[in-house]
Design a protein around this motif. Structure first.
Motif, mmCIF file in Angstrom:
data_model
loop_
_atom_site.group_PDB
_atom_site.id
_atom_site.type_symbol
_atom_site.label_atom_id
_atom_site.label_comp_id
_atom_site.label_asym_id
_atom_site.label_seq_id
_atom_site.Cartn_x
_atom_site.Cartn_y
_atom_site.Cartn_z
ATOM 1 N N VAL A 59 0.739 -1.320 0.049
ATOM 2 C CA VAL A 59 -0.077 -0.016 0.209
ATOM 3 C C VAL A 59 0.961 1.246 -0.199
ATOM 4 O O VAL A 59 1.957 1.253 0.466
ATOM 5 N N PRO A 60 0.526 2.497 -0.400
ATOM 6 C CA PRO A 60 1.386 3.536 -0.547
ATOM 7 C C PRO A 60 1.577 3.969 1.225
ATOM 8 O O PRO A 60 0.462 3.892 1.811
ATOM 9 N N TYR A 61 2.641 4.398 1.211
ATOM 10 C CA TYR A 61 2.969 4.630 2.711
ATOM 11 C C TYR A 61 4.191 5.712 2.463
ATOM 12 O O TYR A 61 4.857 5.845 1.457
ATOM 13 N N ARG A 62 4.412 6.552 3.557
ATOM 14 C CA ARG A 62 5.450 7.445 3.524
ATOM 15 C C ARG A 62 6.191 7.780 4.927
ATOM 16 O O ARG A 62 5.362 7.265 5.653
ATOM 17 N N CYS A 63 7.169 8.529 4.981
ATOM 18 C CA CYS A 63 7.911 8.824 6.206
ATOM 19 C C CYS A 63 6.921 9.762 7.046
ATOM 20 O O CYS A 63 6.475 10.620 6.454
ATOM 21 N N VAL A 64 6.820 9.361 8.308
ATOM 22 C CA VAL A 64 6.200 10.814 9.280
ATOM 23 C C VAL A 64 7.633 11.681 9.607
ATOM 24 O O VAL A 64 8.766 11.067 9.799
ATOM 25 N N VAL A 65 7.211 12.808 9.474
ATOM 26 C CA VAL A 65 8.252 13.933 9.761
ATOM 27 C C VAL A 65 7.826 14.455 10.832
ATOM 28 O O VAL A 65 6.900 15.504 10.972
ATOM 29 N N PRO A 66 8.372 14.145 12.096
ATOM 30 C CA PRO A 66 7.806 14.384 13.502
ATOM 31 C C PRO A 66 7.897 15.956 13.713
ATOM 32 O O PRO A 66 7.130 16.576 14.279
ATOM 33 N N GLU A 67 8.985 16.612 13.054
ATOM 34 C CA GLU A 67 9.181 18.119 13.253
ATOM 35 C C GLU A 67 7.964 18.835 12.684
ATOM 36 O O GLU A 67 7.820 20.063 12.978
ATOM 37 N N TRP A 121 5.901 5.790 10.161
ATOM 38 C CA TRP A 121 5.280 5.567 8.675
ATOM 39 C C TRP A 121 3.772 6.041 8.648
ATOM 40 O O TRP A 121 2.963 5.563 9.758
ATOM 41 N N LEU A 122 3.400 6.794 7.821
ATOM 42 C CA LEU A 122 1.842 7.032 7.630
ATOM 43 C C LEU A 122 1.166 6.365 6.171
ATOM 44 O O LEU A 122 2.114 6.548 5.263
ATOM 45 N N TYR A 123 0.318 5.592 6.549
ATOM 46 C CA TYR A 123 -0.176 4.714 5.329
ATOM 47 C C TYR A 123 -1.460 5.321 4.888
ATOM 48 O O TYR A 123 -2.353 5.873 5.620
ATOM 49 N N ALA A 124 -1.524 5.204 3.559
ATOM 50 C CA ALA A 124 -2.388 5.778 2.745
ATOM 51 C C ALA A 124 -3.760 4.852 2.966
ATOM 52 O O ALA A 124 -5.108 5.347 2.867
ATOM 53 N N SER A 125 -3.694 3.805 3.111
ATOM 54 C CA SER A 125 -4.568 2.537 3.486
ATOM 55 C C SER A 125 -4.335 1.385 4.187
ATOM 56 O O SER A 125 -3.179 1.252 4.598
ATOM 57 N N ASN A 126 -5.390 0.904 5.212
ATOM 58 C CA ASN A 126 -5.030 0.124 6.179
ATOM 59 C C ASN A 126 -5.690 -1.352 5.735
ATOM 60 O O ASN A 126 -6.091 -2.085 6.669
ATOM 61 N N ASP A 127 -5.876 -1.299 4.291
ATOM 62 C CA ASP A 127 -6.708 -2.668 4.040
ATOM 63 C C ASP A 127 -5.902 -3.625 4.087
ATOM 64 O O ASP A 127 -6.563 -4.929 4.089
ATOM 65 N N THR A 128 -4.559 -3.840 4.224
ATOM 66 C CA THR A 128 -3.721 -5.052 4.249
ATOM 67 C C THR A 128 -2.716 -5.062 5.346
ATOM 68 O O THR A 128 -2.818 -4.406 6.139
#
Length: 553
Positions: A59-67, A121-128
């Motif tokens: 699934v699409p995901y990206r890094c979380v930038v905590p700042e 990470w932040l995920y675009a979908s939690n389907d899988t």
């Protein structure tokens, strides 16, 4: 040949099972009812076969930038994202930049050039399960699910092959179908990745043998001239099951919901204890004459047929082997000794194993990669599954006319050349890649469908499921490796296609070394199986004789 083999030969010689099957008919009430029951098990098997394609899909995901964002932020594409993350590819998922001034708003901020590894990470979908178990930047864990699934198949097939040949096709089928429903349902309650893959292994261990058991039980209901139609019938059921799998996965996209919808109904197969008969051919080969006669007479009554005088004489006059003898019969214990003493069967076993490795490697490799093609992954999967109908129909038309060997030789060769050709197609012609991809999928499906029948025709009844299970077990080496091909493509993009093509071409070459089984009846003993090459095995009953029997109905 051992005493066991001699005993089997004498037993097989006393009863012409193929003639009996013809006299009972092929597509009458008894057979149609059992075809329907067996088709349901094949349909269910298609729903589970490669469920990880969607349940463990990326699934699409990206890094979380905590700042720049709160811990519980759900905004996937904020304005500052392109400045904070690398340009693309894996680095964009797994690396990030920090703002030079943490006190400043990230909108329009300047970010440092150096990259640092992500820890959230932040995920675009939690389907899988990728999102559910936080598998970001751990691609190997995602693909490992498919490998674990196929390791379970490798272990399952010889176990259930032994159960099928020793205690019956029916017992093996029911056990496999009901256990997969019970164990598979537990996946929906997984609380960790480790728990999920353990249940995935156990589920496959239980359910991987459902299709082989259903296939063997189906062909043993028939005479030799209907084997091709049987294979085509089951192939179409698999296609319907595959299309249903994709539609259900799209409808119930959340993986836990999908599992709870698809798996529990398999527990209903427990009713087959009362609904499904045992294989008549298996019962006779084992000497269980009384049980076989009961099923034969029931089938004759349901089909409204009258058995010939010769068949009735055999059924009435021959005595069943004593129970004590059946218990002491060392047939199964001596099975592998018989195989080891036969160079022909050993060579055949090795060649069949490579055919199976190739089929599972290429078939599942192409199916898994289909969700990575451009466009909607569910549509792509349904397209790849749909073209399998072409392979099934082609086999139904040519296997009984052209023969098994030439048909499978052409299928492997076309698959190999198509996969090899993909490597040389320029990126400016994606449509040509898709065409070659589908041609390769059609060809390998044709080979896979035909190899089930061809393998079963090369081995004797009393060992058919065990040896077919052994070939299929070894073949799972291919399906174990196949889920790792997307990982390999990250490093060498063209290599998976070359490996698919090379394996298929080698399999085609080996096809030249085995005998043609067209118009031969299923061998009941190892000696008969050895004689296929010399054409000494008795042919199936002539059509004229069968028509003469039917005229007495």
């Amino acid at each position: 040949m051992s005493k066991v083999a001699s005993a089997n030969e004498r037993m097989a010689a006393t009863f012409d099972t193929d003639r009996l099957m013809h006299e009972l008919g092929q597509f009458r009430r008894f057979h149609v009812m059992n075809y329907f029951l067996l088709a349901l098990t094949v349909f269910a098997a298609a729903l589970y076969a490669i469920n990880y394609v969607f349940l463990a899909a990326d699934v699409p995901y990206r890094c979380v930038v905590p700042e720049c964002e709160a811990f519980n932020s759900t905004e996937y594409s904020p304005p500052w994202l392109d400045a904070a993350l690398p340009a693309g590819g894996r680095e964009r998922r797994c690396s990030r930049r920090s703002p030079l001034d943490p006190q400043q708003s990230c909108d329009g901020a300047t970010f440092a050039e150096e990259l640092q590894e992500c820890d959230r990470w932040l995920y675009a979908s939690n389907d899988t399960i990728v999102a559910e178990f936080n598998l970001g930047c751990q691609e190997w864990k995602r693909t490992l699910v498919g490998t674990i699934h196929n390791i379970g198949m490798l272990v399952s097939l010889p176990i259930f092959g032994y159960i099928s040949d020793r205690w019956g096709r029916k017992r093996a089928l029911i056990l496999s179908c009901t256990l997969v429903g019970a164990i598979g349902s537990l996946k929906a309650f997984s609380i960790s990745y480790e728990m999920y893959v353990i249940i995935e292994f156990l589920e496959t261990l239980a359910g991987a043998s459902a299709f082989p058991a259903a296939y063997i039980l189906t062909i043993e209901l028939l005479g030799q001239d209907k084997r091709v139609l049987t294979t085509a019938f089951l192939g179409i059921v698999l296609v319907i099951g595959g299309l249903s799998f994709a539609m259900l996965a799209k409808t119930f996209s959340y993986w836990r919901t999908f599992i709870l919808v698809v798996y529990p109904p398999s527990l209903l197969f427990l009713s087959y204890i009362y609904l499904l008969p045992e294989s008549i051919r298996w019962l006779l080969s084992k000497g269980y004459k009384e049980e076989a006669v009961a099923i034969i007479m029931k089938a004759a009554k349901m089909n409204s047929v009258t058995l010939s005088d010769e068949t009735m004489k055999q059924l009435i006059e021959e005595k069943q082997r004593p129970v004590e003898q059946k218990k002491e019969d060392p047939e199964q214990q001596g099975l592998w000794m018989q195989v080891l003493r036969s160079p022909i069967i050993m060579m055949r076993l090795a060649i069949c194993s490579w055919w199976w490795i190739t089929c599972t490697f290429v078939f599942y490799g192409l199916a898994i990669n289909s969700v990575s093609l451009a466009g909607d992954k569910y549509t792509n999967y349904m397209l790849v599954v749909s073209v399998e109908v072409i392979a099934v129909v082609t086999n139904a038309l040519v296997l009984d006319r052209v023969g098994r060997k030439r048909t499978l030789l052409v299928a492997y060769t076309v698959c190999g050349l198509s996969c090899m050709a993909i490597t040389f197609v320029p990126k400016s012609l994606p449509w040509l890649v898709t065409v070659l991809y589908l041609v390769g999928k059609i060809a390998i499906t044709q080979a896979f469908s035909g190899i089930y029948m061809y393998t079963s025709e090369l081995f004797p009844t009393h060992a058919r499921h065990s040896l077919l299970g052994f070939c299929s077990m070894v073949g799972r080496i291919g399906s174990i490796v196949a889920p790792q091909m997307p990982l390999l493509a990250i490093y060498v993009e063209w290599l998976p296609s070359v490996l698919f093509g090379a394996a298929a071409l080698v399999a085609g070459g080996l096809m030249l070394t085995t005998p043609e089984t067209l118009n031969t009846r299923l061998p009941d003993t190892i000696k008969e199986a050895e004689q296929i090459a010399s054409r000494k095995i008795r042919p199936a009953p002539p059509t004229d004789d069968i028509q003469m029997n039917d005229s007495r109905l």
